[in-house]
Design a protein around this motif. Structure first.
Motif, PDB file in Angstrom:
ATOM      1  N   MET A 121     -51.909  39.601 -23.881  1.00  0.00           N
ATOM      2  CA  MET A 121     -50.942  38.538 -24.650  1.00  0.00           C
ATOM      3  C   MET A 121     -51.345  38.738 -25.985  1.00  0.00           C
ATOM      4  SD  MET A 121     -51.072  35.653 -21.733  1.00  0.00           S
ATOM      5  CE  MET A 121     -50.227  34.446 -22.591  1.00  0.00           C
ATOM      6  N   ALA A 122     -50.399  38.252 -26.753  1.00  0.00           N
ATOM      7  CA  ALA A 122     -50.774  38.087 -28.075  1.00  0.00           C
ATOM      8  C   ALA A 122     -51.831  36.794 -28.563  1.00  0.00           C
ATOM      9  CB  ALA A 122     -49.505  37.904 -28.913  1.00  0.00           C
ATOM     10  N   ALA A 123     -52.334  36.758 -29.270  1.00  0.00           N
ATOM     11  CA  ALA A 123     -53.379  35.693 -29.318  1.00  0.00           C
ATOM     12  C   ALA A 123     -52.773  34.514 -30.125  1.00  0.00           C
ATOM     13  CB  ALA A 123     -54.556  35.983 -30.640  1.00  0.00           C
ATOM     14  N   ASP A 124     -51.673  34.548 -30.654  1.00  0.00           N
ATOM     15  CA  ASP A 124     -50.843  33.415 -31.203  1.00  0.00           C
ATOM     16  C   ASP A 124     -49.489  32.965 -30.430  1.00  0.00           C
ATOM     17  OD1 ASP A 124     -48.851  35.578 -31.795  1.00  0.00           O
ATOM     18  OD2 ASP A 124     -48.893  34.991 -33.806  1.00  0.00           O
ATOM     19  N   GLY A 149     -49.631  45.883 -25.712  1.00  0.00           N
ATOM     20  CA  GLY A 149     -49.102  44.457 -25.916  1.00  0.00           C
ATOM     21  C   GLY A 149     -47.919  44.084 -24.921  1.00  0.00           C
ATOM     22  N   LEU A 150     -47.168  43.050 -25.234  1.00  0.00           N
ATOM     23  CA  LEU A 150     -45.952  42.841 -24.485  1.00  0.00           C
ATOM     24  C   LEU A 150     -44.840  43.578 -24.932  1.00  0.00           C
ATOM     25  CD1 LEU A 150     -44.734  39.351 -23.759  1.00  0.00           C
ATOM     26  CD2 LEU A 150     -43.100  40.848 -24.642  1.00  0.00           C
ATOM     27  N   LYS A 151     -44.086  43.912 -24.006  1.00  0.00           N
ATOM     28  CA  LYS A 151     -42.858  44.688 -23.946  1.00  0.00           C
ATOM     29  C   LYS A 151     -41.565  43.918 -23.231  1.00  0.00           C
ATOM     30  CE  LYS A 151     -40.266  49.041 -23.234  1.00  0.00           C
ATOM     31  NZ  LYS A 151     -39.790  48.854 -24.767  1.00  0.00           N
ATOM     32  N   ALA A 152     -40.366  43.522 -23.820  1.00  0.00           N
ATOM     33  CA  ALA A 152     -39.599  43.024 -22.985  1.00  0.00           C
ATOM     34  C   ALA A 152     -38.824  44.159 -22.713  1.00  0.00           C
ATOM     35  CB  ALA A 152     -38.697  42.132 -24.146  1.00  0.00           C
ATOM     36  N   CYS A 153     -38.880  44.172 -21.082  1.00  0.00           N
ATOM     37  CA  CYS A 153     -38.530  45.369 -20.684  1.00  0.00           C
ATOM     38  C   CYS A 153     -36.970  45.248 -20.054  1.00  0.00           C
ATOM     39  CB  CYS A 153     -39.106  45.808 -19.366  1.00  0.00           C
ATOM     40  SG  CYS A 153     -38.985  44.824 -18.089  1.00  0.00           S
ATOM     41  N   MET A 209     -57.833  40.689 -24.719  1.00  0.00           N
ATOM     42  CA  MET A 209     -56.751  40.198 -23.636  1.00  0.00           C
ATOM     43  C   MET A 209     -57.168  38.634 -23.585  1.00  0.00           C
ATOM     44  SD  MET A 209     -57.106  43.357 -20.797  1.00  0.00           S
ATOM     45  CE  MET A 209     -55.463  42.985 -19.957  1.00  0.00           C
ATOM     46  N   VAL A 210     -56.251  37.936 -22.833  1.00  0.00           N
ATOM     47  CA  VAL A 210     -56.427  36.727 -22.677  1.00  0.00           C
ATOM     48  C   VAL A 210     -56.901  36.408 -21.114  1.00  0.00           C
ATOM     49  CG1 VAL A 210     -54.927  34.577 -22.745  1.00  0.00           C
ATOM     50  CG2 VAL A 210     -54.552  36.200 -24.465  1.00  0.00           C
ATOM     51  N   LEU A 211     -57.579  35.347 -21.278  1.00  0.00           N
ATOM     52  CA  LEU A 211     -58.191  34.766 -19.832  1.00  0.00           C
ATOM     53  C   LEU A 211     -56.970  33.859 -19.109  1.00  0.00           C
ATOM     54  CD1 LEU A 211     -60.188  34.607 -17.501  1.00  0.00           C
ATOM     55  CD2 LEU A 211     -61.118  32.842 -18.913  1.00  0.00           C
ATOM     56  N   VAL A 212     -56.743  34.206 -18.066  1.00  0.00           N
ATOM     57  CA  VAL A 212     -55.537  33.222 -17.328  1.00  0.00           C
ATOM     58  C   VAL A 212     -56.389  33.085 -16.149  1.00  0.00           C
ATOM     59  CG1 VAL A 212     -53.306  33.553 -16.194  1.00  0.00           C
ATOM     60  CG2 VAL A 212     -53.825  35.027 -18.091  1.00  0.00           C
ATOM     61  N   MET A 213     -56.122  31.558 -15.676  1.00  0.00           N
ATOM     62  CA  MET A 213     -56.595  31.012 -14.513  1.00  0.00           C
ATOM     63  C   MET A 213     -55.340  30.328 -13.853  1.00  0.00           C
ATOM     64  SD  MET A 213     -60.273  29.430 -16.069  1.00  0.00           S
ATOM     65  CE  MET A 213     -59.496  29.177 -17.408  1.00  0.00           C
TER      66      MET A 213
END
Length: 478
Positions: A168-171, A253-257, A385-389
């Motif tokens: 994900m993007a940091a912001d 990064g993110l792609k809107a598919c 990368m962003v940590l997800v829980m």
């Protein structure tokens, strides 16, 4: 993850979805969750926090009223005639973390409750680790290790307590989508390798075009867009089974598919930009049926430590990712990941060779290699990368891919089909939600740093796993 995450039960009064404008009804205060950076030889505390994903939040009119922009599993057609208008008309609000979502954080410990009955019934949650008030903490783990403690003793068949990384993007996407006024502070910008279509806002606009309600979840739906990005599943687990799985993608990064690039199930599954299957290491699936579970080598009736090491080809931070190793620590003893006991597959860690052999032995498509394998996964970590829980149940496949026999159209005795001891009739969301509403998962003591810096690698070894690790397959020390 191995399925789309449709995780909430909403009421007509509170529509817990994502948005791009910011509401003022509830202040947003991020609960503290301390983590530790062990890179400099000694672990130091970081004043990190968590933020709730925007997909769970109340979405209402931005004109000062409390009119819902989303109720049940449909968008308000007047406020959301199209994605851009919906973004302008609708605001996301702050969250009452414990009262509404059952999220409790204290010190270095985070507990997620499965079903929370507040003003409405909420099921599951997803949170991200923050660095400061406006950005997610970004992890770059090549030539590093990541460690945490976990308690899965209260997670039955069908539930997934998941800790993982997403590119994900940091912001939260604010800089690339000017219509996104909420950003990471309100948990926007989610994506993963499943290219989920149930994300309400993608790239700053509502996913309302083509949106249809789910046939088996009255509060979930899907739109024409999917949100794709690389995903590293450090931990997907309940008390019965666990797996760790890299999912590389051919994108950044993110792609809107849209269409076939999303790789939706069916003929297009392997035509997408991401590896949805991933290359998993599930000890049970690899033939070690007494390794993980209550009373077993890794005893899930009590907490334990999970260590994951990201080894590079030249042992530097810039080398190509070449291996992902797993170590457990429980009761002061180091427990090595067991070597594969599956015919035709050797090793106790994830490498490109292991993945190729596993895919061949189990008759699976090697989309992992097509998407770039470990090298591509490492490049995602190099970018951050962003940590997800999270904690969730599975409306698509009842989590059978994690803890039972899957896929259903294969002989349960065929290689790779058995993934755990749960029956094929378990994991149905209506059953799990009714019978285990108080289920919880607890994550704690998050640490990261140089190889060997986050745990005592000299601790007395536990009893040998079911099969001895191959030469060179041991965990690394500092």
């Amino acid at each position: 993850m191995s399925t789309t995450r449709s995780l909430t039960i909403l009421s007509s009064l509170l529509a817990l979805v994502s948005a791009q404008q910011v509401g003022t009804n509830t202040p947003e205060t991020h609960p503290a969750l301390k983590s530790q950076d062990c890179s400099a030889g000694a672990c130091k505390n970081l004043d990190t926090t968590i933020v709730l994903d925007s997909n769970w939040r109340w979405l209402h009119s931005s004109n000062g009223s409390t009119a819902n922009c989303y109720t049940g599993n449909t968008f308000n057609e007047e406020l959301c005639p199209d994605g851009e208008t919906c973004a302008a008309n609708c605001a996301v609000d702050g969250a009452k973390y414990t009262e509404t979502y059952g999220i409790k954080s204290a010190g270095s410990e985070l507990t997620l409750k499965f079903v929370t009955q507040g003003e409405s019934a909420n099921v599951g949650s997803r949170v991200y680790l923050m660095e400061g008030a406006e950005e997610y903490k970004m992890f770059k783990l090549k030539n590093k290790e990541f460690t945490f403690d976990v308690d899965v003793s209260k997670l039955p068949c069908g539930l997934n307590g998941a800790l993982y990384f997403s590119e994900m993007a940091a912001d939260g996407g604010m800089s690339t989508a000017p219509t996104n006024k909420a950003g990471a502070k309100y948990g926007t910008g989610y994506c993963d390798a499943q290219c989920p279509h149930d994300i309400k806002f993608i790239d700053g606009k509502a996913n309302s075009d083509g949106w249809s309600g789910s046939a088996n979840d009255k509060n979930a739906g899907s739109g024409a867009l999917g949100a794709c990005c690389a995903e590293m599943d450090i931990w997907e687990a309940n008390s019965m089974s666990t797996a760790f799985t890299p999912h590389p993608c051919s994108i950044t990064g993110l792609k809107a598919c849209t269409g076939s690039e999303c790789g939706d199930d069916g003929a297009d599954r392997y035509a997408g930009v991401c590896d949805k299957d991933g290359c998993d290491y599930n000890a049970f699936r690899m033939g070690n049926k007494e390794f993980y579970g209550a009373g077993m080598t890794v005893d899930t009736s009590k907490p334990f430590t999970v260590v994951t090491q990201f080894i590079t080809s030249d042992k530097t931070d810039t080398g190509d990712l070449s291996e992902i190793r797993r170590v457990y620590v429980q009761d002061g003893k180091v427990i090595e990941n067991p070597a594969s006991a599956a015919a035709g597959v050797t090793g106790n860690s994830i490498t490109d060779d292991f993945c190729a052999a596993q895919k061949k032995a189990f008759g699976d498509n090697n989309a992992f290699a097509t998407a770039g394998g470990l090298k591509a996964m490492g490049e995602s970590f190099e970018r951050g990368m962003v940590l997800v829980m999270s904690l969730w149940d599975d409306h698509a496949a009842n989590a059978l891919w994690l803890d039972s026999q899957y896929p259903l159209d294969k002989d349960p005795t065929a290689p790779g089909v058995a993934r755990g001891t749960c029956g094929r009739d378990t994991g149905k969301p209506e059953d799990v939600e009714a019978n285990h509403p108080d289920a919880t998962v607890t994550y704690s003591n998050i640490k990261f740093g140089a190889i060997g810096s986050t745990f005592d690698s000299a601790a007395a070894p536990a009893a040998p796993p079911a099969a001895a690790p191959p030469a060179g397959g041991k965990f690394l020390k500092a």
